[in-house]
Design a protein around this motif. Sequence first.
Motif, short mmCIF file in Angstrom:
data_model
loop_
_atom_site.label_atom_id
_atom_site.label_comp_id
_atom_site.label_asym_id
_atom_site.label_seq_id
_atom_site.Cartn_x
_atom_site.Cartn_y
_atom_site.Cartn_z
N LEU A 144 -2.08 2.33 -0.46
CA LEU A 144 -1.81 3.36 -1.45
C LEU A 144 -0.45 4.01 -1.20
CD1 LEU A 144 -5.35 5.04 -1.54
CD2 LEU A 144 -4.44 3.27 -3.06
N ASP A 145 0.02 4.74 -2.20
CA ASP A 145 1.30 5.44 -2.13
C ASP A 145 1.32 6.36 -0.91
OD1 ASP A 145 3.53 7.07 -2.44
OD2 ASP A 145 3.21 7.42 -4.57
N LYS A 146 2.29 6.18 -0.02
CA LYS A 146 2.33 6.92 1.24
C LYS A 146 2.59 8.41 1.07
CE LYS A 146 7.25 5.88 2.06
NZ LYS A 146 7.70 7.26 1.89
N ASP A 147 3.03 8.84 -0.11
CA ASP A 147 3.36 10.25 -0.32
C ASP A 147 2.20 11.08 -0.88
OD1 ASP A 147 6.02 9.96 0.56
OD2 ASP A 147 6.62 9.19 -1.41
N ILE A 148 1.06 10.46 -1.12
CA ILE A 148 -0.09 11.19 -1.69
C ILE A 148 -0.79 11.98 -0.60
CG2 ILE A 148 -2.36 10.95 -2.77
CD1 ILE A 148 -1.38 8.44 -4.16
N SER B 216 -0.03 4.75 -9.37
CA SER B 216 -0.43 5.09 -8.00
C SER B 216 -1.74 5.86 -8.00
CB SER B 216 0.67 5.92 -7.32
OG SER B 216 1.85 5.17 -7.16
N ALA B 217 -1.88 6.75 -8.98
CA ALA B 217 -3.11 7.53 -9.08
C ALA B 217 -4.30 6.63 -9.41
CB ALA B 217 -2.96 8.61 -10.15
N LEU B 218 -4.09 5.69 -10.33
CA LEU B 218 -5.17 4.77 -10.67
C LEU B 218 -5.57 3.92 -9.47
CD1 LEU B 218 -7.10 3.50 -12.70
CD2 LEU B 218 -5.23 2.01 -13.46
N ALA B 219 -4.58 3.50 -8.70
CA ALA B 219 -4.89 2.72 -7.48
C ALA B 219 -5.75 3.53 -6.52
CB ALA B 219 -3.59 2.29 -6.80
N ALA B 220 -5.46 4.83 -6.42
CA ALA B 220 -6.27 5.70 -5.55
C ALA B 220 -7.69 5.84 -6.10
CB ALA B 220 -5.61 7.07 -5.43
N HIS B 221 -7.81 5.94 -7.43
CA HIS B 221 -9.14 6.04 -8.03
C HIS B 221 -9.93 4.75 -7.82
CE1 HIS B 221 -12.38 7.21 -10.63
NE2 HIS B 221 -12.13 6.25 -11.49
#
Length: 690
Positions: free
Chosen positions: A285-289, A312-317
């Motif tokens: 996932l995006d390292k800045d989240i 990036s948000a969808l990937a986290a979901h």
Amino acid sequence: MNGKQLEVIQTVVAMFRAAPGARYLSEFIAFIDNTAGSVEDLASVLAQTEIFKQSLYSDTLSNHEFASQFVENTVNSLVSAENKAWAIAAIEDMLNAGESRGAVIHWAATALASVDKADSQWGAAAAQFNNKVEVASFYSIERGGQATSLAVLQQVIAQVNQDGASVSSAKALLTTGIGGKVIDGYVKDALVLADLNADGVLNPGESSAITDATGNFLLPGTAGFGHLIASGGIDIATGKPFAGSMTAPPGSTVINPLTTLIDKIAQNDGGTAEANAHILSSLGLDKDIDLLHFDPIQETIRTDTNTTATGSALAAHVAATQIGLLVNQIAALLNGAGVVAGEAAAIDLAYETLAASLASQTSAVDLADNSVISRLIQDAALSASTDHTVLLKIGALLADASQAIANLNRAIVDAATSSTDKSTVLANIAAVQIVANNIETAMESGAAAGNVRDTVTSTTGSALTTAIAAAGPAVGDVDGDGLSDPLPPPPTSGGGGGSSSPATVFSYLPTNTTPFSGTIANDVLSISTSVAWTPLVMTAVILDGGAGDNTLNVQDGSSIAAAIVLNFPNLTFDATGVTGTHDVTMSASQNQLFTGTITAPGTGANGEKITIAGDGAITTLANVENYVIADDSTDTRAVTVTSAGTSITANSASDAITFNLGALIYTGTISGDATVDDILSLATGANITS
């Protein structure tokens, strides 16, 4: 605050990287008064406690190792390497001279607190330390914070740095309390507890709340700053009850599967920032989240940001959904098989196992990988039970359970790319969750009975796509706007007005290890990596056309013999790039599956050739000029020839083969092996003179 209280708080901050809290501060002051001792004496006693040794500084550390870790924990990167080396050497000398670790820490805390923040060498570190002491004092004295859990007391000052603004932020948070969301989808009517003493239950003086209709909670005041535990409630996207519990470190504004893993790792291996970074890395996932304050659903549907951010948000979901699905399915398996008693305990064990696995990873993990899932199941079972009978039972269920869970998590990934409309994507993901919830029941009951094969059948190909489509109309509120977001019902056939023909969907395979699950349309799957002629020799994966009138496109040099092929009645030999015969390898049973249209346009030197691997009878396919028959382990085989021009070459030296030509006026060539007698079977009217 008097001088003694300040000195105790400074020492506790240095020793435990934590506020003491009102209760411990009172007890520490009473100890000093009752023993007529000093704060240094207190520090020496505290350094002998198990909580100090187990959570921070093991007594197996050498003096140099202890000094190095203590200096790093206290000043981080705020001091030069040269000054750190000086401090480490000074502390090591004191320890070698006989000073206790507690006494050394007390000395270091007093010394650092006295440094002017304007000092060019140590000022920044002193400012950070004194800011942490100020917030620890605010919590322990002014607010009377009642936490006794070390994890909570550490989080009181965890976000405080050398900047004075961090002090104001921490004080404001400790005054106003914590608000946030419980997310599986959003979970309404969940109980959220701010646990202060790490016992996991609601006690007098602890704060709790029930989430509202869209999953929001508020835990007001200082008591709201605790270890967050969410349980119960209803997922408003699926309409299903939420099982087990999810957790988050104190101060978090989100409670979901990702924060639960962060919480598990942080409790075992250190700080939340490090745990957050590790989860992001291990899941790609995006390292800045900052996952503790990140609502992936809302960030996915934002319209005031760029596609990279929403992606990036969808990937986290997707990751959060896969984790929840994986944990619940493993828990159902373990509970059903008798490894763990009770759903809640099984879910917690699954989270613990996954957290431990991710904490050890150095690269991204695919949560839809059968081997990853299989290892997690084995690790969870081994950590919970030493009963060989139970472990053997899990071993027998392992392959099917892993496959079913992998199928479901792949469906989550597929749903994430199902539409350009993000709300539709969220609804498609929720539909998979609904199906997965139903599979859990079968997983648990099947595990109890010793057979979960039905879960594989239910999550493979058309069975899964049909179930997901059927679940679509039941999808609820996926974005928290208070409105349901159902998907349209699947199309039905029949009716007076007739029905339109389904669309045709063309697909290719990225690698020879990629499985395929068809759509409700007419799927055409090419055994190649792109439109160009790039044949694949498939491994043992499932290629399921699903619903529709589906076609398998085979390229010259391709092989499907190792794969499991389902629901492809039609076979087309793709002539792209063919020079000479068009060679394809398949098993005997696969050959028999192609009962629809056979498109084999080659002729003569450019004709088609099927090489048969594996056991079983064969009926040749129309218009295929050549068959090469490999060995049958039973040493017998029947070959029925349906086209007059099809030639058969049998390579086995041990098989007795019966060639059935029926009444054909046969023009091809039959080549058996001279070692074992073969039989040529002809019906009335047959002619083999040509």
